[in-house]
Design a protein around this motif. Structure first.
Motif, mmCIF file in Angstrom:
data_model
loop_
_atom_site.group_PDB
_atom_site.id
_atom_site.type_symbol
_atom_site.label_atom_id
_atom_site.label_comp_id
_atom_site.label_asym_id
_atom_site.label_seq_id
_atom_site.Cartn_x
_atom_site.Cartn_y
_atom_site.Cartn_z
ATOM 1 N N GLN A 20 0.819 -1.215 0.000
ATOM 2 C CA GLN A 20 0.000 0.000 0.000
ATOM 3 C C GLN A 20 0.849 1.258 0.000
ATOM 4 N N GLY A 21 1.922 1.262 -0.773
ATOM 5 C CA GLY A 21 2.744 2.441 -0.946
ATOM 6 C C GLY A 21 3.822 2.654 0.091
ATOM 7 N N ASP A 22 3.974 1.723 1.050
ATOM 8 C CA ASP A 22 4.999 1.897 2.080
ATOM 9 C C ASP A 22 6.407 1.684 1.530
ATOM 10 N N ILE A 23 6.567 0.707 0.633
ATOM 11 C CA ILE A 23 7.887 0.398 0.070
ATOM 12 C C ILE A 23 7.801 0.584 -1.436
ATOM 13 N N CYS A 24 8.350 1.677 -1.941
ATOM 14 C CA CYS A 24 8.334 1.978 -3.371
ATOM 15 C C CYS A 24 9.687 2.531 -3.792
ATOM 16 N N GLY A 25 9.998 2.398 -5.079
ATOM 17 C CA GLY A 25 11.207 3.007 -5.624
ATOM 18 C C GLY A 25 12.491 2.267 -5.333
ATOM 19 N N ASN A 26 12.456 0.949 -5.254
ATOM 20 C CA ASN A 26 13.659 0.171 -4.973
ATOM 21 C C ASN A 26 14.151 -0.588 -6.199
ATOM 22 N N GLN A 27 14.040 -0.018 -7.387
ATOM 23 C CA GLN A 27 14.431 -0.717 -8.603
ATOM 24 C C GLN A 27 15.909 -1.091 -8.590
ATOM 25 N N ARG A 28 16.762 -0.219 -8.096
ATOM 26 C CA ARG A 28 18.204 -0.513 -8.073
ATOM 27 C C ARG A 28 18.522 -1.708 -7.192
ATOM 28 N N ALA A 29 17.858 -1.818 -6.079
ATOM 29 C CA ALA A 29 18.087 -2.965 -5.199
ATOM 30 C C ALA A 29 17.635 -4.254 -5.871
ATOM 31 N N TYR A 30 16.504 -4.218 -6.566
ATOM 32 C CA TYR A 30 16.012 -5.409 -7.250
ATOM 33 C C TYR A 30 16.944 -5.817 -8.377
#
Length: 115
Positions: A20-30
């Motif tokens: 629900q939007g708490d964890i977003c924007g971690n493309q580099r980690a993935y």
């Protein structure tokens, strides 16, 4: 590398939606985690050492197919009125299913030929 970025973007969208939007924007980690998993496989000169893993994966596909069919049969017996319009088993579609499953889930059959 482009597929890895697409994978990371899609994974980020799923994680963002599920939290629900708490964890977003971690493309580099993935991308980093996926690269760490994929790199050792790319260093292999022969895929013979991982053929056993592929065989176990194929066995799991068959087991899961029968489990899914078992649950479907159980659901059909409990609520037959919900399933009057569903075509339960068509033997003509089995080659299409296995062709799609092998192409999608067993990369060894596709990647080795391309390499």
């Amino acid at each position: 590398m482009c597929y890895l970025l697409i994978f990371a973007n899609n994974l980020d969208l799923v994680v963002c939606e599920e939290t629900q939007g708490d964890i977003c924007g971690n493309q580099r980690a993935y991308v980093m985690v996926a690269a760490l998993v994929i790199m050792p496989v790319c260093w292999l000169r022969s895929y013979g050492c991982i053929s056993y893993i592929s065989g176990v994966g194929g066995a799991f596909v068959f087991v899961s197919l029968f489990v899914i069919m078992g649950y479907g049969e159980q659901e059909l017996r409990q609520h037959p009125e919900y399933h009057d319009h569903i075509k339960y088993l068509g033997f003509g579609e089995f080659p299409l299913f296995f062709g799609t499953a092998v192409f999608a889930f067993e990369g060894n059959g596709v990647v080795i030929n391309l390499r």
